[in-house]
Design a protein around this motif. Structure first.
Motif, PDB file in Angstrom:
ATOM      1  N   LEU A  74       0.839  -1.201   0.000  1.00 29.66           N
ATOM      2  CA  LEU A  74       0.000   0.000   0.000  1.00 29.66           C
ATOM      3  C   LEU A  74       0.870   1.247   0.000  1.00 29.66           C
ATOM      4  O   LEU A  74       1.802   1.357   0.808  1.00 29.66           O
ATOM      5  CB  LEU A  74      -0.896   0.022   1.238  1.00 29.66           C
ATOM      6  N   PRO A  75       0.611   2.222  -0.870  1.00 30.13           N
ATOM      7  CA  PRO A  75       1.363   3.478  -0.841  1.00 30.13           C
ATOM      8  C   PRO A  75       1.142   4.209   0.475  1.00 30.13           C
ATOM      9  O   PRO A  75       0.025   4.231   1.013  1.00 30.13           O
ATOM     10  CB  PRO A  75       0.779   4.276  -2.018  1.00 30.13           C
ATOM     11  N   ALA A  76       2.189   4.815   0.992  1.00 30.63           N
ATOM     12  CA  ALA A  76       2.089   5.490   2.289  1.00 30.63           C
ATOM     13  C   ALA A  76       1.031   6.581   2.292  1.00 30.63           C
ATOM     14  O   ALA A  76       0.389   6.827   3.314  1.00 30.63           O
ATOM     15  CB  ALA A  76       3.449   6.073   2.667  1.00 30.63           C
ATOM     16  N   ALA A  77       0.832   7.252   1.165  1.00 34.55           N
ATOM     17  CA  ALA A  77      -0.117   8.365   1.130  1.00 34.55           C
ATOM     18  C   ALA A  77      -1.550   7.918   1.389  1.00 34.55           C
ATOM     19  O   ALA A  77      -2.361   8.702   1.883  1.00 34.55           O
ATOM     20  CB  ALA A  77      -0.041   9.090  -0.212  1.00 34.55           C
ATOM     21  N   TYR A  78      -1.870   6.667   1.084  1.00 37.01           N
ATOM     22  CA  TYR A  78      -3.266   6.239   1.151  1.00 37.01           C
ATOM     23  C   TYR A  78      -3.505   5.071   2.105  1.00 37.01           C
ATOM     24  O   TYR A  78      -4.654   4.676   2.313  1.00 37.01           O
ATOM     25  CB  TYR A  78      -3.751   5.868  -0.253  1.00 37.01           C
ATOM     26  N   ALA A  79      -2.448   4.522   2.691  1.00 35.60           N
ATOM     27  CA  ALA A  79      -2.617   3.390   3.608  1.00 35.60           C
ATOM     28  C   ALA A  79      -3.240   3.849   4.916  1.00 35.60           C
ATOM     29  O   ALA A  79      -2.864   4.883   5.480  1.00 35.60           O
ATOM     30  CB  ALA A  79      -1.273   2.734   3.866  1.00 35.60           C
ATOM     31  N   LEU A  80      -4.186   3.066   5.431  1.00 39.49           N
ATOM     32  CA  LEU A  80      -4.866   3.361   6.677  1.00 39.49           C
ATOM     33  C   LEU A  80      -4.947   2.094   7.519  1.00 39.49           C
ATOM     34  O   LEU A  80      -5.160   0.996   6.991  1.00 39.49           O
ATOM     35  CB  LEU A  80      -6.300   3.849   6.427  1.00 39.49           C
ATOM     36  N   LYS A  81      -4.787   2.232   8.823  1.00 40.14           N
ATOM     37  CA  LYS A  81      -5.053   1.111   9.708  1.00 40.14           C
ATOM     38  C   LYS A  81      -6.564   1.014   9.895  1.00 40.14           C
ATOM     39  O   LYS A  81      -7.192   1.900  10.474  1.00 40.14           O
ATOM     40  CB  LYS A  81      -4.352   1.283  11.058  1.00 40.14           C
ATOM     41  N   LEU A  82      -7.142  -0.083   9.416  1.00 44.18           N
ATOM     42  CA  LEU A  82      -8.592  -0.237   9.416  1.00 44.18           C
ATOM     43  C   LEU A  82      -9.094  -1.204  10.470  1.00 44.18           C
ATOM     44  O   LEU A  82     -10.284  -1.233  10.768  1.00 44.18           O
ATOM     45  CB  LEU A  82      -9.060  -0.724   8.033  1.00 44.18           C
ATOM     46  N   ASP A  83      -8.200  -2.027  11.017  1.00 49.60           N
ATOM     47  CA  ASP A  83      -8.603  -3.015  12.011  1.00 49.60           C
ATOM     48  C   ASP A  83      -7.634  -2.942  13.181  1.00 49.60           C
ATOM     49  O   ASP A  83      -6.418  -2.960  12.989  1.00 49.60           O
ATOM     50  CB  ASP A  83      -8.590  -4.415  11.389  1.00 49.60           C
ATOM     51  N   SER A  84      -8.166  -2.878  14.395  1.00 46.16           N
ATOM     52  CA  SER A  84      -7.306  -2.686  15.561  1.00 46.16           C
ATOM     53  C   SER A  84      -6.617  -3.959  16.027  1.00 46.16           C
ATOM     54  O   SER A  84      -5.677  -3.884  16.829  1.00 46.16           O
ATOM     55  CB  SER A  84      -8.127  -2.108  16.721  1.00 46.16           C
TER      56      SER A  84
END
Length: 324
Positions: free
Chosen positions: A155-165
């Protein structure tokens, strides 16, 4: 003889390097986690350096800059193909994106980590680390910039998100994925858009986020301005909309010279001045996040304001970066 150039492995703490305390609660390790020694034999040399010891929720800009500076030195070293950063997941997307803002080179900077601590059932750290090393040493990954490799996704750093804890496939969204990696190697579908890198500066730590909810007023904004905050990013609704009660405070902040940004709580769709409050913010000069998360827009503004730049120059730089 090594079949490939080596890799710099940066130990930046987090779950992958954590240990349980007397109650079984995970805490940061004191000293190096010795990640390289825990890996099976590899076809390339590893140079391991520690940038941070602890859990990532406690990191600050100084800690992130140590990671960034170590990775930047790899660009001029012909013996190294790239960098892998073993990092805590809570702020991985922040430090990976901050790295990308400063990284203009061709060698990959690959962030990874773990959701489950070493020794826990189903511990995922070593598999993620192996995948990250496969990307960092792959010639096809040159020019990829700063990325997160986690749960097999690239995933590119600009758009990566942590979605699950807690789940092992913690990062997304799936639409941002540019490739996969597994025991057969890397399959890269595309290289991400690379925007011009910023010169290395000390980010402005006074940039803050104001998250809005039902019935929010402008009180938080006014308090931040009184405290000397130089930048405020508003996490609005929908396409970047805000309650009418908040607009006067944002007008006061703008008049006081505060750099404003507007983002959304939604994970997709971005911002646009499609509604009255969004149009009012655009008229006020608020910088739209577009596809960036609110946390990443904050980092962009912090870098634009870095080293004491005035708000007008910072706004020009931030808008130019977004438009590139």
């Amino acid at each position: 003889m090594n079949a490939r150039p080596g890799v710099l492995l940066i130990d930046a703490g987090g779950t992958i390097a954590s240990v349980p305390d007397d109650r079984g609660v995970l805490v940061g390790r004191v000293g190096s986690a010795g990640l390289a020694a825990a890996l099976p034999p590899l076809p390339h040399a590893l140079t391991e350096r520690q940038a941070y010891a602890g859990l990532s929720e406690d990191m600050g800009f100084g800690d992130a800059l140590r990671v960034i500076d170590l990775a930047a030195a790899v660009e001029g070293d012909p013996a190294l193909a790239g960098t892998v950063v073993a990092h805590g997941t809570d702020t991985m997307e922040d430090v990976a994106f901050l790295t990308d803002l400063f990284h203009g080179g061709a060698k990959p900077v690959v962030f990874t980590g773990a959701q489950r601590a070493p020794g826990a059932p189903g511990a995922d750290g070593m598999a993620n680390l192996r995948d990250a090393l496969a990307v960092a040493t792959e010639p096809a990954a040159r020019g990829i910039g700063s990325v997160i490799v986690f749960g097999g996704r690239i995933l590119p750093a600009a758009y990566a998100l942590k979605l699950d804890s807690s789940a092992p496939e913690a990062f997304g969204p799936p639409g941002a994925e540019i490739g996969r990696v597994d025991d057969q190697g890397m399959r890269l579908r595309s290289l991400p858009l690379r925007r011009p890198a910023f010169a290395r500066v000390e980010p402005d730590a006074t940039v803050e986020i104001v998250a809005l909810a039902l019935g929010s007023t402008g009180r938080q904004v006014d308090l931040l301005v009184e405290a000397g905050t130089r930048g405020i990013v508003v996490q609005g609704f929908g396409r970047g909309n805000v309650p009418a009660a908040v607009l006067p405070a944002l007008e006061r902040a703008r008049a006081a010279g505060v750099l404003l940004g507007i983002g959304t709580h939604c994970i997709a769709g971005g911002t646009a001045p499609s509604y009255a409050s969004g149009a009012a913010l655009a008229d006020l000069g608020a910088i739209p996040a577009g596809p960036l998360s609110v946390r990443k827009l904050r980092l962009l503004l912090a870098v634009a304001l870095g080293d004491g730049r005035i708000a007008t120059e910072a706004e020009r730089l931030a808008r130019a970066w977004l438009a590139a």
